[in-house]
Design an enzyme around this catalytic site. Structure first.
Site, mmCIF file in Angstrom:
data_model
loop_
_atom_site.group_PDB
_atom_site.id
_atom_site.type_symbol
_atom_site.label_atom_id
_atom_site.label_comp_id
_atom_site.label_asym_id
_atom_site.label_seq_id
_atom_site.Cartn_x
_atom_site.Cartn_y
_atom_site.Cartn_z
ATOM 1 N N ASP A 432 0.784 -0.968 -0.159
ATOM 2 C CA ASP A 432 -0.267 0.204 -0.441
ATOM 3 C C ASP A 432 0.761 1.403 0.321
ATOM 4 O O ASP A 432 2.059 1.197 0.208
ATOM 5 C CB ASP A 432 -1.371 -0.096 1.176
ATOM 6 C CG ASP A 432 0.135 0.525 2.583
ATOM 7 O OD1 ASP A 432 0.154 1.247 3.142
ATOM 8 O OD2 ASP A 432 0.137 -0.861 3.175
ATOM 9 N N THR A 433 0.025 2.279 -0.764
ATOM 10 C CA THR A 433 1.269 3.444 -0.741
ATOM 11 C C THR A 433 1.644 3.939 0.920
ATOM 12 O O THR A 433 2.656 4.872 0.533
ATOM 13 C CB THR A 433 0.142 4.837 -1.141
ATOM 14 O OG1 THR A 433 -0.982 4.953 -0.599
ATOM 15 C CG2 THR A 433 -0.319 4.076 -2.900
ATOM 16 N N ASP A 434 0.414 3.733 1.958
ATOM 17 C CA ASP A 434 0.413 5.034 2.931
ATOM 18 C C ASP A 434 1.810 4.405 3.379
ATOM 19 O O ASP A 434 2.807 4.328 3.778
ATOM 20 C CB ASP A 434 -0.549 4.502 4.011
ATOM 21 C CG ASP A 434 -0.821 5.885 5.014
ATOM 22 O OD1 ASP A 434 0.102 7.176 4.590
ATOM 23 O OD2 ASP A 434 -1.615 5.540 5.536
ATOM 24 N N ASP A 435 2.020 2.811 3.990
ATOM 25 C CA ASP A 435 3.275 1.651 4.544
ATOM 26 C C ASP A 435 4.649 2.488 3.234
ATOM 27 O O ASP A 435 5.409 2.843 3.825
ATOM 28 C CB ASP A 435 3.009 0.563 4.406
ATOM 29 C CG ASP A 435 2.581 0.083 5.692
ATOM 30 O OD1 ASP A 435 2.959 -0.778 6.271
ATOM 31 O OD2 ASP A 435 1.352 0.216 5.623
ATOM 32 N N HIS A 512 1.131 11.816 3.641
ATOM 33 C CA HIS A 512 1.754 10.820 3.686
ATOM 34 C C HIS A 512 3.417 10.971 2.123
ATOM 35 O O HIS A 512 4.333 10.669 2.715
ATOM 36 C CB HIS A 512 1.864 9.997 4.096
ATOM 37 C CG HIS A 512 1.681 9.962 5.918
ATOM 38 N ND1 HIS A 512 0.425 8.542 6.143
ATOM 39 C CD2 HIS A 512 1.536 10.493 6.805
ATOM 40 C CE1 HIS A 512 -0.468 8.584 6.870
ATOM 41 N NE2 HIS A 512 0.769 9.929 7.762
#
Length: 720
Positions: A432-435, A512
């Site tokens: 995922d992009t957030d991680d 983020h």
């Protein structure tokens, strides 16, 4: 900035281009681990006396907080905290083991004990800690699970739950998932559940109803449910354990139809008619058609190919539990490697939490996320010298978790190189992009050290940046798992009444990503950054804050955006930023802290309001410190004092409240207007969030206070 730290985007974006077609290979920028969360602070004549006065206690608080955190580190270098959710997890596993014929499984009575511990005084079970009312779905599922364990109808726990269910309108108001569970145990007719034909596996990728236009979690869940929906299996409860008490007027008089939503439109009505047509086809033709067996075979292959290395699916509970039941129904024996691995995962401490004679099965696990946030916190606290071996081990572990294989995201981006990070221990199909963004921030702290360069940290950062640039959606923001996963029409089909079926871009994830790009030194005139900034400005609430998609709620969104803007070098004196800071100041409570209830996803009056918590106080402080307005220094000092005074003797903070969000129950996966007087009827939920899924990440109570207090400490030093 140190000229020795200059690097070229030719190195990290060798094969990438942004989504506007500008070749990023031609751009040169500079970056350094020294810039991480240490951008120059404007020189202002300000009164920092209140902050300076707590200097010694601030230092002691940070020291003991870091010590506590280091004691939680695992031998291989990572951190992981427990993930709390609601009773549906334990209830559904209890029912699944019954359905599988494993009614004597030793886990079942332990799950029953956990359910007893979680029951509210009024007999219900809730969606989140402190909810004003119980949840009809969790309560019905917990009731059914206890009955499957042999708890008698007149048992006080059971009878109290039944009375509460009836008082809330009974079974007519339960969501789709609960109806599936009742059908699996013989308490609900399958033809009165939304039909999911397995033939959907064949829909082309450019068709609106392709499975790849559903969110990752919905897609992974739909596949095993499509098999169960086609086969319509059930293992009825024992006659003495049937749920007769929930049908006070008799089953023959019960209305099993899905309730009609307020404000439905012609499209929703059409989908309801289509669902009835699919059930007719299922009964009269499809179940005997040769194409049905071919479709089921393809769905089975899809499920098996997507199994995670730890035995689960998608890093979350629903596809795991439904996958087991679907495979079992197709003749897969318990000793089959796929089944054996899936069942054995129930004994994995990464998923299971035991306490006394009770057990909880987590909805997900968060080791990668917890580890990168721990590294961020320790770096903010300048703990590298103190904990060099431990942090190096964690960095090594994090670097090894970069996903190097293609997953579902590549259906829309077939020519993009893998390079993301996932949230869980084993979820390579769904990075995922957030991680990925936060991983890049964490790795930036070691990028200029020769030993880490030799380990390929620069190449890993390059892969991550290229992947993120490719994953940007057309609106300028980033969704969590997929690009442009925003086809709102899908939220209108009957299956999608459970909560979120879409994964559109969100402000917190976008923030983020932009923070990572800024801290890595990418130039802010890069088109992907400019479009990301435009998206953030467009999504700001008129009152000042930003909606929190993956954390509760406007405190989380605003606490993510302001540090991102500072990292990109945005002029923090602009009116739109001041408006956000004013909202934070006005939301501070008398004790100095900040808190926001999960009810804020449905109640306007709860926005920015709720029991004060360490994590949410930290988010507010992170935002205010990033803006660095002199008029906010007293509020910052007051917030820091709240955290200092709240710390336990062992260096930790306590937090029972849920401050993480799975989905808010809107269906569309993004903010909506709450001033609609019919909103509760339209969404079929109130502040209890019956269509939502809320989470409690145990380490949030520790990690974000360390980050916020460390930045406050740095503010004092800059002021000096």
């Amino acid at each position: 900035m140190n000229m020795a730290s200059r690097f070229s985007l030719k190195k990290i974006l060798r094969s990438g281009s942004d989504t506007q077609g500008t070749n990023v290979n031609t751009l040169i920028t500079s970056g350094s681990s020294d810039i991480v969360r240490q951008k120059p602070t404007p020189q202002v004549p300000a009164d920092l006396s209140a902050l300076k006065a707590m200097g010694n206690s601030l230092t002691h608080t940070l020291s003991s907080a870091c010590e506590w955190l280091m004691k939680q580190q695992k031998p291989d270098g990572h951190w992981v905290g427990s993930v709390g959710s609601n009773a549906s997890m334990e209830a559904e596993w209890c029912l699944a083991l019954w359905f599988l014929g494993l009614e004597d499984h030793p886990l079942r009575p332990r799950l029953g004990k956990a359910l007893l511990e979680m029951q509210r005084p009024d007999g219900s079970w809730g969606t989140y800690y402190g909810a004003g009312s119980g949840d009809i779905n969790a309560t019905v599922e917990a009731y059914a699970a206890l009955r499957s364990l042999g708890y008698a109808e007149d048992d006080p726990t059971v009878s109290k739950a039944a009375a509460w269910i009836i008082s809330k309108g009974g079974l007519k108001n339960v969501r789709v998932f609960t109806r599936y569970w009742l059908a699996l145990i013989g308490e609900w007719p399958w033809e009165k559940t939304p039909n999911l034909p397995p033939e959907i596996i064949w829909f082309p990728n450019n068709f609106v109803f392709s499975i790849y236009n559903f969110a990752q979690w919905a897609r992974a869940t739909m596949m095993p449910l499509a098999i169960l929906s086609a086969r319509r299996p059930s293992r009825p409860l024992r006659p003495q354990d049937r749920l007769d008490a929930l049908f006070p007027g008799g089953r023959e008089n019960f209305d099993y139809e899905l309730p009609t939503k307020e404000g439905r439109d012609v499209i929703a009505d059409f989908f309801r008619m289509a669902d009835k047509g699919l059930h007719w086809l299922q009964t009269s033709f499809l179940k005997r058609a040769p194409s049905r067996e071919a479709a089921i075979k393809d769905v089975l292959e899809w499920i098996i190919w997507h199994q995670d290395a730890d035995g689960g699916w998608g890093g979350i509970q629903p596809p795991w539990v439904y996958g087991l039941m679907a495979l079992h129904g197709e003749g897969y024996q318990f000793h089959h490697p796929v089944m054996a691995k899936a069942l054995d995962a129930l004994n994995d401490p990464g998923w299971r939490h035991d306490k006394g004679d009770a057990s909880w099965i987590q909805a997900t696990n968060s080791p990668v996320w917890d580890t990168m946030l721990s590294l961020m916190a320790l770096h903010d606290a300048n703990a590298e010298e103190r904990f060099t071996p431990e942090m190096d081990k964690a960095l090594d572990w994090l670097l090894s978790r970069q996903v190097r294989v293609k997953g579902d995201w590549s259906v829309k981006l077939p020519n993009t190189e893998p390079g993301g990070w996932a949230f869980e221990y084993a979820n390579d199909r769904y990075p995922d992009t957030d991680d990925t963004a936060v991983a890049l921030i964490a790795l930036a702290s070691c990028r200029n050290r020769p030993e880490w360069k030799a380990k390929g940290v620069e190449e890993a950062i390059g892969r991550g940046v290229r992947w993120l640039v490719a994953m940007q959606s057309s609106c300028g923001g980033w969704g969590a798992f997929d690009k442009d996963n925003n086809k709102g029409i899908l939220a209108k089909i009957p299956f999608c009444d459970f909560g979120e079926a879409l994964d559109p871009p969100s402000v917190d994830v976008t923030a983020h990503v932009l923070e990572a790009f800024g801290l890595l030194g990418l130039p802010r005139d890069l088109p992907c950054i400019q479009r990301g900034l435009a998206y953030i400005r467009k999504e700001q609430d008129p009152t000042g804050p930003w909606f929190g998609r993956w954390g509760v709620n406007y405190l989380y969104g605003t606490g993510a955006v302001l540090p991102a803007l500072a990292a990109l070098g945005e002029d923090m004196t602009q009116p739109y930023i001041s408006k956000a800071c004013d909202w934070l100041i006005n939301s501070q409570q008398e004790n100095g802290g900040w808190g926001e209830s999960c009810a804020s996803y449905m109640e306007v009056e709860s926005i920015g309001r709720g029991t004060t918590t360490p994590s949410q106080t930290a988010w507010a402080l992170m935002g205010l410190i990033a803006a660095n307005r002199p008029q906010d220094y007293d509020a910052i000092a007051k917030g820091c004092r709240y955290l200092i005074d709240l710390q336990e003797e062992d260096g930790s903070w306590n937090e029972k409240e849920f401050t993480g969000t799975g989905f808010p129950g809107y269906g569309v996966g993004q903010t909506i207007k709450l001033d609609d007087p019919a909103i509760s009827k339209r969404l079929m939920q109130g502040a209890e969030l019956s269509r939502a899924f809320m989470l409690r990440y145990d380490l949030y109570r520790q990690l974000f206070p360390i980050i916020a207090l460390s930045r406050a400490s740095r503010l004092i030093k800059v002021g000096n």
